[in-house]
Write a protein that holds these residues in place. Structure first.
Motif, PDB file in Angstrom:
ATOM      1  N   GLN C 111       0.949  -1.110  -0.071  1.00 62.41           N
ATOM      2  CA  GLN C 111       0.079   0.106   0.066  1.00 62.41           C
ATOM      3  C   GLN C 111       1.023   1.402   0.024  1.00 62.41           C
ATOM      4  O   GLN C 111       0.581   2.046  -0.669  1.00 62.41           O
ATOM      5  CB  GLN C 111      -0.926   0.012   1.203  1.00 62.41           C
ATOM      6  N   LEU C 112       1.990   1.048   0.836  1.00 63.49           N
ATOM      7  CA  LEU C 112       2.860   2.375   0.563  1.00 63.49           C
ATOM      8  C   LEU C 112       3.544   2.470  -0.490  1.00 63.49           C
ATOM      9  O   LEU C 112       3.704   3.638  -0.906  1.00 63.49           O
ATOM     10  CB  LEU C 112       3.828   2.123   1.802  1.00 63.49           C
ATOM     11  N   TRP C 114       2.774   1.080  -3.747  1.00 64.58           N
ATOM     12  CA  TRP C 114       1.836   0.982  -4.991  1.00 64.58           C
ATOM     13  C   TRP C 114       0.275   2.041  -4.709  1.00 64.58           C
ATOM     14  O   TRP C 114      -0.424   1.894  -5.664  1.00 64.58           O
ATOM     15  CB  TRP C 114       1.637   0.090  -5.722  1.00 64.58           C
ATOM     16  N   GLY C 115       0.391   2.342  -3.370  1.00 60.45           N
ATOM     17  CA  GLY C 115      -1.140   2.980  -3.290  1.00 60.45           C
ATOM     18  C   GLY C 115      -2.275   1.852  -2.850  1.00 60.45           C
ATOM     19  O   GLY C 115      -2.033   0.559  -3.117  1.00 60.45           O
ATOM     20  N   ALA C 116      -3.436   2.316  -2.509  1.00 57.38           N
ATOM     21  CA  ALA C 116      -4.436   1.551  -2.134  1.00 57.38           C
ATOM     22  C   ALA C 116      -5.513   1.099  -3.184  1.00 57.38           C
ATOM     23  O   ALA C 116      -6.606   0.792  -2.924  1.00 57.38           O
ATOM     24  CB  ALA C 116      -5.271   2.174  -0.874  1.00 57.38           C
ATOM     25  N   ASP C 117      -5.337   1.831  -4.445  1.00 59.24           N
ATOM     26  CA  ASP C 117      -6.214   1.813  -5.573  1.00 59.24           C
ATOM     27  C   ASP C 117      -6.453   0.405  -5.816  1.00 59.24           C
ATOM     28  O   ASP C 117      -5.670  -0.243  -5.869  1.00 59.24           O
ATOM     29  CB  ASP C 117      -5.590   2.593  -6.643  1.00 59.24           C
ATOM     30  N   ARG C 119      -6.699  -1.562  -9.258  1.00 58.11           N
ATOM     31  CA  ARG C 119      -5.893  -1.414 -10.490  1.00 58.11           C
ATOM     32  C   ARG C 119      -6.475  -2.751 -11.332  1.00 58.11           C
ATOM     33  O   ARG C 119      -6.725  -3.934 -10.654  1.00 58.11           O
ATOM     34  CB  ARG C 119      -4.663  -1.616 -10.352  1.00 58.11           C
ATOM     35  N   TYR C 213      -5.654  -5.120  -5.701  1.00 63.22           N
ATOM     36  CA  TYR C 213      -5.372  -4.373  -4.520  1.00 63.22           C
ATOM     37  C   TYR C 213      -5.030  -4.632  -3.236  1.00 63.22           C
ATOM     38  O   TYR C 213      -4.887  -5.906  -3.034  1.00 63.22           O
ATOM     39  CB  TYR C 213      -6.881  -3.623  -4.266  1.00 63.22           C
TER      40      TYR C 213
ATOM     41  N   ASP D 280      -1.589   5.420   8.749  1.00 64.80           N
ATOM     42  CA  ASP D 280      -2.125   4.368   7.653  1.00 64.80           C
ATOM     43  C   ASP D 280      -0.668   3.010   7.723  1.00 64.80           C
ATOM     44  O   ASP D 280      -1.323   2.046   7.228  1.00 64.80           O
ATOM     45  CB  ASP D 280      -1.990   5.012   6.241  1.00 64.80           C
TER      46      ASP D 280
END
Lengths: 258, 235, 288, 331
Positions: C111-112, C114-117, C119, C213, D280
């Motif tokens: 998540q850090l 590549w993000g929480a989106d 895809r 995700y 987070d």
């Protein structure tokens, strides 16, 4: 007879681990159950202490049928046992391990605990006193506040004895008490077992250390292939041909040598 | 060929073996006698690398092997047919035997030859080659365990109480095969409770009691010796 | 009829993915008796590595999968070395907690980075094909084919090669395995590698029809646990059959009962089974 | 005297907790600490059944959510008076906990962990999907603050803080009396060895069930407090991640220790809230920390401290008993 089994049989799948065994354990005596590896000794213990249900046969304790009772109820009747491995709570003190042994003689529940009722206080005192008493009995009063992981293997065996004794038993089953114990310590354990008899207890044990057994037991039952092949005094057992054969094996040349 | 000098093994505080010294010469059949818990299995486990000695040396063909891992020692030629057989129950008889060659895998021809040899020693295994090891009778399982230990073409094999739980007739059969294996040139170290049957086929023996060797001698010497009886039934 | 056929086909697709994930889980359980709660995280990482290899390095789909297999396999191996091996003598509660720790770490790390989106993963098999009156994408066909191929290869590996058979041998009798010369450490590492590789493959073939995700492994791992409990902990055929049974049951349930609660089917199944048989349907055979 | 000395640390801690709102004007700090208190109560639940009885239950976020939703639905939808709804919420959680426990505890070790994990997920899924009842993904809003008890009202952050502190202290006292009694010793005996516990006459199934039910009660209690404190609840609070959070608080503080849950929870919650970026991404640090703890320091902060004190006390005692002889214990 304090405990009697009749036609006791246990099958695991196709294997008959205990086969039609009839034994009687006399009150106030030391009964030893011996036999080569895989003879069914531990299974017999497990049946009597209710850990396994038997396939056939009956077990009576003081004339009462206990065949179908579960292990914790059997313990309440006054039948205690130890295991080959001590199973103790290693990171707690000796005392803490033993106190819970008296739990089955107490009636306190969560309510008593939370409101510290007189009953709880009384029973806690009784449990603590009992633990102190049995620890003194097994000679561990000075180790009471050490952690179990810090004491010797022999002392652990004594703690296991103490735990069994804290349940206020009439009979104690000991599963290989001297396993994993150095020879000189074995003598001390034997003395402790005799002391238990002197206090009016009955003892039944499985053991492989024959010298210990022969010097200790009043009565010996020999199992082989799940069957009882002999019983009697140590002298009788030592000269019993069937026992000798079970242990030393039946060799033709041996017969000649005799 | 196999030499233990002053070997001690501990489980925690408990001294399971103290100062064990024994030798096995090439081609011999040596038996370790003793009751349950005397330390026979511990000696075997130490030789095959499952236990580490705290003291003393284990030599195999002049090389010190104490503390080596089991997988290396199989490669060097130490076969161990363990107490309780330790088979792979859901694998077939053939697969169990094939696993026996794990340490020396690669030589297909040798493997095939050994397989034939084991099948010749125990024809019943050939018959049941496709059945699961777990479905065999006790005697057949013991034969399979022996066969599996032979598959790595060991120079010395340790047989740990092969007669446990076997009927007398089967025991005799198993011992006959062990003797045959020995006659073919494999050195054998046999641990037994069944003293008389074992002594019948042995050249020499040691009697173990409480983790110590109490008597040693030739077949005849031990057969006459009262210590043997004492070690077993305390008489 | 068409609906039924379509759903059966979907069930096969989903079941294929479940089977692959459950296989990895069951292999590890067989060897080390660890319920690897972090296996779902490996699945998730597998999806990301494939996706990111394609997106960032521009490699084709299959190369992406290959990279993912190596990366996730190695990651699993590392897990075994650094965490499970040191814990092998600890109380049984510890390895479970450690696995949860790994799971939390990997998920947050992804998540850090590549993000929480959510895809989408592109695939060369996006076209559809019609047969027997149903229309499906080539990707779904590919999933089934790939899963079967992987399972056959795995079976051959475990049955025919000595190294593969060592995994099976060790799960059946540890000490017996030592005595024939099997090196426990190597086999444990190998098993984890295979388990990670299977998770990577499963995620890579499933992602084009699902999404990628950080939480994508949660449900899959839970269901894989249900499968190996149904099929027998440590059993390879059990994992395969269990996977397909669950996949088919779910898609039929989604059609004929309720789509919203189709995820519930697995857990209700588990509750029912364990209620009747607390040791699971097939208690593991043999000693260990 | 001896008892007072033993309780010195907790009493200091309590004093600090009592005075804390007087020293800060920052409502946010009070909010965070209150939240930590609530979680700590739930962690005590997990600690009882997991740390003491040795059954790793991974369904506790589910029970937390059942408590929260029961309170929320009863007050918002059914207009039940607050404290009646509060009691009912606890009854509902406990009844469901009993039913789950009756079945789940038939399984052992891995099976139990997996089983409860699945139960937790079922609870989550039901909350998420049963839109008509729970509001689904939108959640429940506008839950009442706790109703006044006589002249005492709970409409400010500080009053809620004290209310929840009272519940926490009651929980700790409850746990202290329970776990230090012969009743609690029964649970530890089961954790140590179920086999041995049975042979010393303990009905292990019954005792495991009792400890499981109490643990769900505590989770439900925390949930109900959470609902009326935060006043908004969504399905997230029942998710496995929440259970894992609780588990982490317990492990860091000391699983199976009396003060472990409160120490672990406060420490981590305050730490993560004060380092904004950690909100987070806290698991980047706490995930590996969890692994390191179970490998190298499974006793946690409180457990380690107790072990150290115990060894020191023993050494002292030995020294006074026989001067000169050295202590050869330890591992």
């Amino acid at each position: 007879m304090l405990i009697e089994t009749k036609g006791l049989t246990k099958r695991f799948g196709g294997l008959v681990a205990v086969n039609d065994v009839e034994i009687g354990i006399e009150k106030g005596k030391i009964t030893a159950i011996i036999g080569p590896n895989g003879a069914g000794k531990s299974t017999l213990f497990n049946l009597i202490s209710g850990y396994h249900p038997s396939s056939e046969g009956s077990i009576t304790f003081k004339g009462e049928d206990i065949t179908k009772k579960r292990s914790f109820n059997i313990a309440k009747l006054g039948i205690a046992r130890t295991f080959q491995t001590t199973n103790l709570f290693e990171t707690a003190t000796v005392m803490d391990n033993v106190i819970v042994g008296h739990r089955l003689r107490t009636k306190s529940n969560v309510f008593d605990a939370v409101f510290r009722t007189p009953r709880l206080r009384r029973e806690e005192r009784a449990s603590r006193a009992k633990a102190a008493e049995v620890l003194e009995f097994v000679g561990l009063e000075h180790e009471a506040h050490r952690l179990v992981q810090d004491i010797s293997q022999e002392a652990k065996k004594r703690v296991a004895f103490a735990l069994a004794l804290a349940t206020d038993p009439e009979i104690v089953f000991l599963d290989e008490p001297a396993a994993g114990i150095n020879p000189d310590e074995t003598e001390n354990l034997a003395a402790l077992i005799r002391k238990m008899i002197d206090r009016g207890l009955t003892v039944c044990l499985i053991e492989h250390k024959m010298q210990m057994i022969m010097g200790l037991a009043d009565h010996i039952v020999v199992l082989n292939y799940g069957k009882k092949i002999a019983e009697g005094t140590p002298e009788e057992i030592q000269t019993n041909e069937e026992v000798i054969e079970a242990y030393l094996g039946g060799g033709d040349k041996h017969a000649e040598a005799e | 060929m196999l030499k233990l000098s002053d070997v001690s093994v501990r489980y925690g505080m408990y001294e399971a073996l103290s100062d064990i010294s024994l030798t096995v010469e090439k081609g011999e059949l040596v038996v370790l006698l003793g009751a349950n818990g005397a330390g026979k299995s511990t000696i075997f486990r130490t030789i095959s690398g499952l236990n580490k000695p705290v003291k003393g040396t284990v030599e195999f063909n002049g090389e010190s092997i104490g503390g080596r891992s089991a997988s290396k020692l199989v490669k060097k030629g130490i076969g161990h047919c363990p107490e309780g057989r330790k088979l792979f129950p859901a694998m077939s008889v053939y697969e169990n035997l094939r696993m026996g060659t794990y340490a020396v895998r690669g030589d297909k021809k040798e493997t095939a030859r050994m397989l034939e040899h084991v099948y010749d020693l125990f024809p019943i295994l050939r018959e049941k080659a496709k059945e699961n090891a777990g479905s065999l009778s006790g005697g057949q399982q013991q034969m399979l365990a022996i066969g599996r230990a032979l598959m790595s073409r060991p120079k010395v094999v340790l047989f740990d109480e092969p007669s446990i739980g076997l009927a007398p007739l089967i025991t005799e059969q198993v011992f006959d095969v062990i003797q045959e294996i020995n006659k073919e040139g494999t050195t054998v170290l046999l641990a037994e409770q069944n003293a008389n049957a074992a002594l019948r086929i042995a050249d020499r023996g040691y009697v173990i009691e409480n983790g110590r060797i109490v008597v040693s001698g030739t077949q005849d010497e031990l057969m006459q010796n009262d210590e043997v009886r004492k070690a077993y039934i305390g008489a | 009829m068409d609906v039924l056929l379509q759903q059966l086909f979907n069930g096969l697709t989903v079941g294929s993915v479940y089977s692959l994930v459950a296989l990895g889980l069951t292999l590890v359980y067989g060897i080390l008796h660890i319920p690897n709660f972090a296996h779902g995280a490996l699945y998730m990482v597998g999806g990301y590595i494939t996706l990111m290899s394609m997106a960032l390095m521009g490699v084709p789909y299959f190369i992406g999968i290959a990279i993912s297999i190596v990366v996730v396999g190695s990651l699993a191996m590392l897990m075994e070395r650094l965490v499970f091996n040191p814990l092998r003598h600890a109380p049984p509660i510890h390895d479970k907690i450690a696995a949860i720790g790994i799971l939390l770490f990997l998920e947050t790390l992804v998540q850090l980075v590549w993000g929480a989106d959510y895809r989408a993963m592109p695939t060369p098999f996006a076209d559809t094909v019609s047969f027997l009156g149903i229309t499906v994408t080539w990707q779904r066909i590919m999933i089934i084919v790939a899963a079967v191929v992987v399972m056959v290869l795995l079976q051959l590996f475990l049955k025919k090669t000595m190294v593969g058979a060592a995994i099976v041998a060790m799960s059946q009798n540890r000490e017996g395995a030592f005595l024939v010369g099997i090196n426990a450490n190597k086999v444990a590492m190998l098993t984890f590698f295979v388990s990670g590789a299977l998770a990577a493959i499963a995620a890579s073939i499933a992602s084009p029809i699902n999404l990628v995700y950080p939480g994508m492994g949660h449900l899959v791992i839970l269901k894989a646990f249900v499968i190996i409990i149904i099929g027998g902990m440590g059993s390879v055929p059990g994992a395969i059959i269990g996977g397909y049974i669950l996949g088919l049951t779910e898609s039929l349930g989604a059609t004929f009962i309720s789509a919203a609660y189709s995820d519930l089917i697995a857990f209700v199944l588990l509750v029912v089974i364990l209620t009747m048989k607390p040791q699971g349907l097939f208690a593991q055979k043999g000693a260990h | 005297m001896q008892g007072l000395k033993k309780m010195r640390m907790p009493l200091i801690f309590l004093l600090v907790a009592l005075l804390f709102p007087l020293f800060t004007d920052n409502q946010y700090y009070i909010y965070v600490v209150t939240l930590a208190f609530i979680y700590a109560i739930a962690v005590y639940g997990m600690n009882l059944v997991g740390g003491y009885t040795g059954q790793l239950s991974l369904a506790h976020a589910g029970f937390f959510a059942i408590g929260a939703y029961a309170l929320g639905l009863l007050t918002v939808d059914a207009n039940v008076p607050y404290w009646l709804a509060f009691v009912l919420a606890l009854v509902i959680t406990t009844v469901i906990g009993t039913l789950v426990g009756l079945i789940a505890l038939r399984t052992k070790e891995h099976f139990f962990a997996i089983y409860t994990l699945c139960v937790g997920y079922i609870i989550y899924l039901i909350i998420y999907e049963w839109d008509a009842l729970t509001g689904g993904v939108r959640g429940l809003i506008g839950i009442e603050s706790p109703a006044a008890i006589g002249p005492i009202t709970f409409d400010t952050g500080i009053s809620n803080y004290y209310l929840i502190l009272v519940f926490l202290v009651l929980t700790v006292i409850f746990m202290k009396f329970l776990t230090e009694s012969i009743v609690g010793r029964t649970y530890v005996a089961i954790r140590n060895s179920e086999e041995l516990a049975q042979t010393i006459g303990i009905n292990t199934m019954k005792q495991k069930l009792i400890s499981f039910v109490i643990s769900t009660f505590l989770a439900g209690l925390a949930g109900a407090l959470y609902a009326s404190f935060v006043r908004f609840i969504g399905p997230d609070i029942s998710y496995t991640m929440m259970t894992f959070d609780f588990l982490m608080y317990a492990i860091v503080g000391g699983f199976g220790t009396l003060f472990g849950p409160v120490v672990g929870t406060l420490l981590i919650v305050i730490l993560t809230q004060s380092l904004q970026f950690m909100e987070d991404f806290r698991m980047i640090i706490f995930g590996p920390l969890l692994v390191l703890l179970v490998i190298f320091y499974p006793r946690g902060i409180v457990g380690g401290y107790q072990m150290w004190k115990m060894k020191r006390a023993y050494k002292k005692k030995q020294r006074s008993v026989d001067q000169g002889s050295t202590y050869e214990g330890g591992d």
